[in-house]
Design a protein around this motif. Structure first.
Motif, PDB file in Angstrom:
ATOM      1  N   ASP A  11       0.936  -1.149  -0.210  1.00 55.59           N
ATOM      2  CA  ASP A  11      -0.069   0.417   0.351  1.00 55.59           C
ATOM      3  C   ASP A  11       0.744   1.347  -0.190  1.00 55.59           C
ATOM      4  OD1 ASP A  11      -1.836  -1.477  -0.333  1.00 55.59           O
ATOM      5  OD2 ASP A  11      -2.864  -1.573   1.957  1.00 55.59           O
ATOM      6  N   VAL A  12       1.853   1.346   0.634  1.00 54.83           N
ATOM      7  CA  VAL A  12       2.806   1.944   0.432  1.00 54.83           C
ATOM      8  C   VAL A  12       3.759   2.173  -0.416  1.00 54.83           C
ATOM      9  CG1 VAL A  12       4.864   3.219   1.630  1.00 54.83           C
ATOM     10  CG2 VAL A  12       3.603   1.929   3.111  1.00 54.83           C
ATOM     11  N   LEU A  13       4.110   1.451  -1.304  1.00 61.10           N
ATOM     12  CA  LEU A  13       4.543   1.305  -2.814  1.00 61.10           C
ATOM     13  C   LEU A  13       3.796   2.240  -3.589  1.00 61.10           C
ATOM     14  CD1 LEU A  13       6.304  -1.489  -2.663  1.00 61.10           C
ATOM     15  CD2 LEU A  13       7.340   0.798  -2.328  1.00 61.10           C
ATOM     16  N   ILE A  14       2.367   1.666  -3.610  1.00 63.30           N
ATOM     17  CA  ILE A  14       0.835   1.656  -4.623  1.00 63.30           C
ATOM     18  C   ILE A  14       0.931   3.868  -4.246  1.00 63.30           C
ATOM     19  CG2 ILE A  14      -1.322   2.242  -5.157  1.00 63.30           C
ATOM     20  CD1 ILE A  14      -0.981  -1.179  -4.637  1.00 63.30           C
ATOM     21  N   SER A  15       1.450   3.930  -3.104  1.00 63.08           N
ATOM     22  CA  SER A  15       0.750   5.768  -2.723  1.00 63.08           C
ATOM     23  C   SER A  15       1.336   6.397  -2.819  1.00 63.08           C
ATOM     24  CB  SER A  15       0.381   5.602  -1.198  1.00 63.08           C
ATOM     25  OG  SER A  15       0.290   6.599  -0.769  1.00 63.08           O
ATOM     26  N   ALA A  16       2.967   5.767  -2.999  1.00 64.62           N
ATOM     27  CA  ALA A  16       4.386   6.722  -3.217  1.00 64.62           C
ATOM     28  C   ALA A  16       3.970   7.382  -4.804  1.00 64.62           C
ATOM     29  CB  ALA A  16       4.948   5.902  -2.869  1.00 64.62           C
ATOM     30  N   ALA A  17       3.627   5.399  -5.793  1.00 65.23           N
ATOM     31  CA  ALA A  17       3.800   5.659  -7.291  1.00 65.23           C
ATOM     32  C   ALA A  17       2.544   7.019  -7.782  1.00 65.23           C
ATOM     33  CB  ALA A  17       3.726   4.491  -7.549  1.00 65.23           C
ATOM     34  N   GLY A  18       1.735   6.656  -7.071  1.00 64.74           N
ATOM     35  CA  GLY A  18       0.585   7.814  -7.138  1.00 64.74           C
ATOM     36  C   GLY A  18       0.800   8.894  -7.005  1.00 64.74           C
ATOM     37  N   LEU A  19       0.993   8.837  -6.310  1.00 69.24           N
ATOM     38  CA  LEU A  19       0.882  10.336  -5.662  1.00 69.24           C
ATOM     39  C   LEU A  19       2.422  10.865  -6.564  1.00 69.24           C
ATOM     40  CD1 LEU A  19       0.770  12.697  -4.051  1.00 69.24           C
ATOM     41  CD2 LEU A  19       3.216  13.032  -2.297  1.00 69.24           C
ATOM     42  N   LEU A  20       3.966  10.315  -7.159  1.00 66.84           N
ATOM     43  CA  LEU A  20       4.691  10.901  -7.299  1.00 66.84           C
ATOM     44  C   LEU A  20       4.398  11.105  -9.314  1.00 66.84           C
ATOM     45  CD1 LEU A  20       7.663   8.565  -6.123  1.00 66.84           C
ATOM     46  CD2 LEU A  20       7.061  11.241  -5.990  1.00 66.84           C
ATOM     47  N   GLY A  21       3.357   9.703  -9.926  1.00 65.84           N
ATOM     48  CA  GLY A  21       3.185  10.033 -11.383  1.00 65.84           C
ATOM     49  C   GLY A  21       1.942  10.968 -11.303  1.00 65.84           C
ATOM     50  N   GLY A  22       1.210  11.429  -9.895  1.00 66.85           N
ATOM     51  CA  GLY A  22       0.724  12.432  -9.924  1.00 66.85           C
ATOM     52  C   GLY A  22       1.129  13.883 -10.505  1.00 66.85           C
ATOM     53  N   VAL A  23       2.194  14.391  -9.545  1.00 68.20           N
ATOM     54  CA  VAL A  23       2.769  15.711  -9.387  1.00 68.20           C
ATOM     55  C   VAL A  23       3.882  15.154 -10.867  1.00 68.20           C
ATOM     56  CG1 VAL A  23       5.068  16.117  -8.828  1.00 68.20           C
ATOM     57  CG2 VAL A  23       3.387  15.745  -7.025  1.00 68.20           C
ATOM     58  N   LEU A  24       4.583  13.867 -11.871  1.00 66.23           N
ATOM     59  CA  LEU A  24       5.201  14.547 -12.664  1.00 66.23           C
ATOM     60  C   LEU A  24       4.489  14.487 -14.038  1.00 66.23           C
ATOM     61  CD1 LEU A  24       7.146  13.656 -14.100  1.00 66.23           C
ATOM     62  CD2 LEU A  24       6.738  11.654 -14.591  1.00 66.23           C
ATOM     63  N   LEU A  25       2.368  13.971 -14.389  1.00 66.06           N
ATOM     64  CA  LEU A  25       1.765  14.612 -15.043  1.00 66.06           C
ATOM     65  C   LEU A  25       1.519  15.966 -14.928  1.00 66.06           C
ATOM     66  CD1 LEU A  25      -0.539  12.055 -14.820  1.00 66.06           C
ATOM     67  CD2 LEU A  25       1.288  11.916 -16.343  1.00 66.06           C
ATOM     68  N   TRP A  26       1.347  16.360 -13.438  1.00 62.51           N
ATOM     69  CA  TRP A  26       0.948  18.087 -13.419  1.00 62.51           C
ATOM     70  C   TRP A  26       2.465  19.249 -13.973  1.00 62.51           C
ATOM     71  CZ3 TRP A  26       3.693  21.127  -9.927  1.00 62.51           C
ATOM     72  CH2 TRP A  26       3.264  22.334  -9.771  1.00 62.51           C
ATOM     73  N   ALA A  27       3.582  18.366 -13.364  1.00 62.04           N
ATOM     74  CA  ALA A  27       5.086  19.145 -14.112  1.00 62.04           C
ATOM     75  C   ALA A  27       4.973  18.888 -15.051  1.00 62.04           C
ATOM     76  CB  ALA A  27       6.084  18.528 -12.893  1.00 62.04           C
ATOM     77  N   LEU A  28       4.110  17.897 -16.217  1.00 59.78           N
ATOM     78  CA  LEU A  28       3.930  18.478 -17.122  1.00 59.78           C
ATOM     79  C   LEU A  28       2.844  19.014 -18.169  1.00 59.78           C
ATOM     80  CD1 LEU A  28       5.201  14.407 -17.970  1.00 59.78           C
ATOM     81  CD2 LEU A  28       6.832  16.470 -18.066  1.00 59.78           C
ATOM     82  N   GLY A  29       2.365  18.825 -17.294  1.00 66.14           N
ATOM     83  CA  GLY A  29       1.038  19.734 -17.798  1.00 66.14           C
ATOM     84  C   GLY A  29      -0.134  19.069 -18.217  1.00 66.14           C
ATOM     85  N   LEU A  30       0.054  17.616 -17.980  1.00 63.56           N
ATOM     86  CA  LEU A  30      -1.291  16.352 -18.775  1.00 63.56           C
ATOM     87  C   LEU A  30      -2.379  17.090 -17.773  1.00 63.56           C
ATOM     88  CD1 LEU A  30       1.263  13.972 -19.799  1.00 63.56           C
ATOM     89  CD2 LEU A  30       0.342  15.746 -21.150  1.00 63.56           C
ATOM     90  N   HIS A  31      -3.623  16.884 -18.223  1.00 57.02           N
ATOM     91  CA  HIS A  31      -4.363  17.428 -17.068  1.00 57.02           C
ATOM     92  C   HIS A  31      -5.879  16.683 -18.401  1.00 57.02           C
ATOM     93  CE1 HIS A  31      -2.300  19.973 -15.360  1.00 57.02           C
ATOM     94  NE2 HIS A  31      -2.429  20.345 -15.565  1.00 57.02           N
ATOM     95  N   THR A  32      -6.932  16.288 -17.287  1.00 55.74           N
ATOM     96  CA  THR A  32      -8.078  15.432 -18.252  1.00 55.74           C
ATOM     97  C   THR A  32      -8.933  16.690 -18.667  1.00 55.74           C
ATOM     98  OG1 THR A  32      -8.965  15.573 -15.331  1.00 55.74           O
ATOM     99  CG2 THR A  32      -7.376  13.404 -16.412  1.00 55.74           C
ATOM    100  N   GLN A  33      -8.874  17.645 -17.827  1.00 53.29           N
ATOM    101  CA  GLN A  33     -10.318  18.898 -18.303  1.00 53.29           C
ATOM    102  C   GLN A  33      -9.378  19.461 -19.297  1.00 53.29           C
ATOM    103  OE1 GLN A  33     -13.103  18.334 -16.604  1.00 53.29           O
ATOM    104  NE2 GLN A  33     -12.642  16.713 -15.147  1.00 53.29           N
ATOM    105  N   GLY A  34      -8.676  19.309 -19.642  1.00 50.43           N
ATOM    106  CA  GLY A  34      -8.117  20.469 -20.779  1.00 50.43           C
ATOM    107  C   GLY A  34      -7.992  21.940 -20.215  1.00 50.43           C
ATOM    108  N   GLY A  35      -8.997  23.048 -20.308  1.00 50.04           N
ATOM    109  CA  GLY A  35      -8.636  24.466 -19.529  1.00 50.04           C
ATOM    110  C   GLY A  35      -9.756  24.780 -18.471  1.00 50.04           C
ATOM    111  N   ARG A  36     -10.728  23.606 -18.561  1.00 50.51           N
ATOM    112  CA  ARG A  36     -11.242  24.049 -17.932  1.00 50.51           C
ATOM    113  C   ARG A  36     -10.783  24.117 -16.770  1.00 50.51           C
ATOM    114  NH1 ARG A  36     -15.973  20.547 -19.891  1.00 50.51           N
ATOM    115  NH2 ARG A  36     -14.043  19.305 -20.404  1.00 50.51           N
ATOM    116  N   GLY A  37     -11.893  24.149 -14.495  1.00 50.90           N
ATOM    117  CA  GLY A  37     -11.596  23.864 -13.553  1.00 50.90           C
ATOM    118  C   GLY A  37     -11.098  24.830 -13.119  1.00 50.90           C
ATOM    119  N   LEU A  38     -10.286  24.827 -11.679  1.00 51.26           N
ATOM    120  CA  LEU A  38      -9.597  25.349 -11.183  1.00 51.26           C
ATOM    121  C   LEU A  38      -8.038  25.246 -11.195  1.00 51.26           C
ATOM    122  CD1 LEU A  38     -10.945  24.889  -7.374  1.00 51.26           C
ATOM    123  CD2 LEU A  38     -11.054  26.909  -8.791  1.00 51.26           C
TER     124      LEU A  38
END
Length: 399
Positions: A11-38
């Protein structure tokens, strides 16, 4: 205050991998809502929340599912993260797999209801067949992981049930083996006692007489009886040892004693009991051509043999009567011997003889009784009576 146990390593590995993957996607500017949302860092809020509840996906699956659902809803008001959606599907799967049985039944139905409701709402709002694609996406992140969790849980439960059945089978087999060993040991103890005790009792009585009486003729007769019984006892011991050694071979088993050998048994008892003033009489009322099962004949023979041995050990002067009577349903064996104080030498008793006789009768579902009773004669003398009723098949005997 609720204290959660230490998170599982996976569970720790899944949590860490999910958090790091999400931060990396955010840093690359990859999102699911396009230009909408906060915009900006808002997308990291739901990501951090759902990665934290990944730590308790096993220990608190219901709480993790509730928080993850709120985080997924909040994610829809931001630019959105694929990592948040992926971790939500994992928590739905974990809630079914590690939750209670009732939760495992309700969550798949709940995801189906949510999917249908969302699809109908999207069709009503957009009024376009493309709204069905939203229903497919919702089903992919809710119904699919829930169904997978059900399948994995059923497989796990089936494997656990098979393991328990295997353990129970092993335990029952061990119990059967123990009972078989115990029964075999009891059978061997009965056979050894019945075969040897008679001879040893005669040896003990006559050796005591030879030592206590200063008479050459008596000593010579006693030694003759002692030799005869020691040779017979040794032969019986060799036969029993042979049976034990040959138990695993394909040889024919040694012949078990039958009631045809009663005459020899009575003659031996007369020889052994002559010095004690005992007279032995046989009353065989079975009739001609009476055929009995081997187990019944052997039990009856051993009961008579042990009763005669007890009479040689304990009975005072008098007549020992052995009576056999066969009906259509049972063989009745009765041995009556004098009861009272006995002068002269006596052989010690262990009490195992009565136990063995009772066990033999119980194995045949018969009836057994032994003890002092008043004789039917006019004097009302006391006798020791052994009575056994051994059931037989209706076609085994004659009326």
């Amino acid at each position: 205050m609720t204290v959660f146990p230490r998170p599982h390593r996976e569970d720790v590995l899944i949590s860490a991998a999910g958090l790091l993957g999400g931060v990396l996607l955010w840093a690359l500017g990859l999102h699911t809502q396009g230009g909408r949302g906060l915009p900006g860092l808002w997308v990291l809020g739901p990501l951090v929340a759902i990665s934290l509840v990944e730590l308790v996906r096993r220990s608190a699956p219901r709480t993790a599912l509730l928080v993850a659902t709120l985080a997924l809803v909040a994610d829809q008001f931001t630019l959105g993260s694929v990592a948040t959606v992926a971790m939500f599907t994992d928590i739905v799967y974990a809630a079914v797999l590690y939750g209670s049985p009732s939760a495992a039944r309700r969550i798949p139905w709940g995801t189906a209801v949510v999917t249908v409701t969302f699809t109908v709402a999207a069709l009503s709002w957009l009024r376009s067949p493309e709204a069905l694609l939203f229903g497919v996406v919702v089903a992919a992140i809710t119904i699919a992981p829930a169904t997978t969790g059900v399948l994995v849980r059923n497989h796990r439960d089936a494997a656990e049930a098979a393991r328990l059945r295997a353990e129970q089978t092993t335990l029952l087999a061990e119990m059967d083996r123990t009972q078989a060993v115990t029964a075999e040991r009891a059978r061997m103890a009965r056979e050894l006692h019945d075969m040897v005790a008679n001879h040893l009792s005669a040896i003990a009585i006559h050796s005591t007489a030879a030592l206590s009486l200063d008479d050459a003729r008596t000593t010579k007769d006693a030694l003759a009886v002692i030799r005869e019984n020691s040779v017979a006892g040794l032969a019986e011991m060799r036969r029993l040892i042979g049976l034990l050694r040959d138990a695993g071979d394909d040889r024919e088993p040694a012949a078990a004693p039958t009631l045809r050998a009663l005459d020899s048994l009575m003659e031996q008892a007369r020889t052994n009991g002559a010095s004690s003033g005992l007279v032995f009489a046989l009353e065989d009322r079975r009739g001609d051509g009476a055929a009995l099962p081997a187990s019944v004949e052997m039990a009856a023979y051993r009961i008579v043999q042990e009763s005669l041995t007890n009479a040689l050990k304990h009975a005072p002067r008098g007549t020992v009567t052995v009576a056999l009577e066969l009906s259509r349903r049972a063989l009745r064996v009765e041995v009556a011997s004098p009861y009272g104080d006995r002068p002269g030498p006596r052989a010690p008793g262990s009490g195992a003889g009565l136990v063995g006789m009772r066990e033999r009768v119980a194995l045949l579902d018969g009836a057994f009784e032994a003890g002092p009773v008043t004789a039917d004669d006019a004097g009302g003398t006391k006798i020791w009576r052994v009575r056994a009723l051994l059931p037989v098949d209706e076609e085994s005997g004659t009326s």
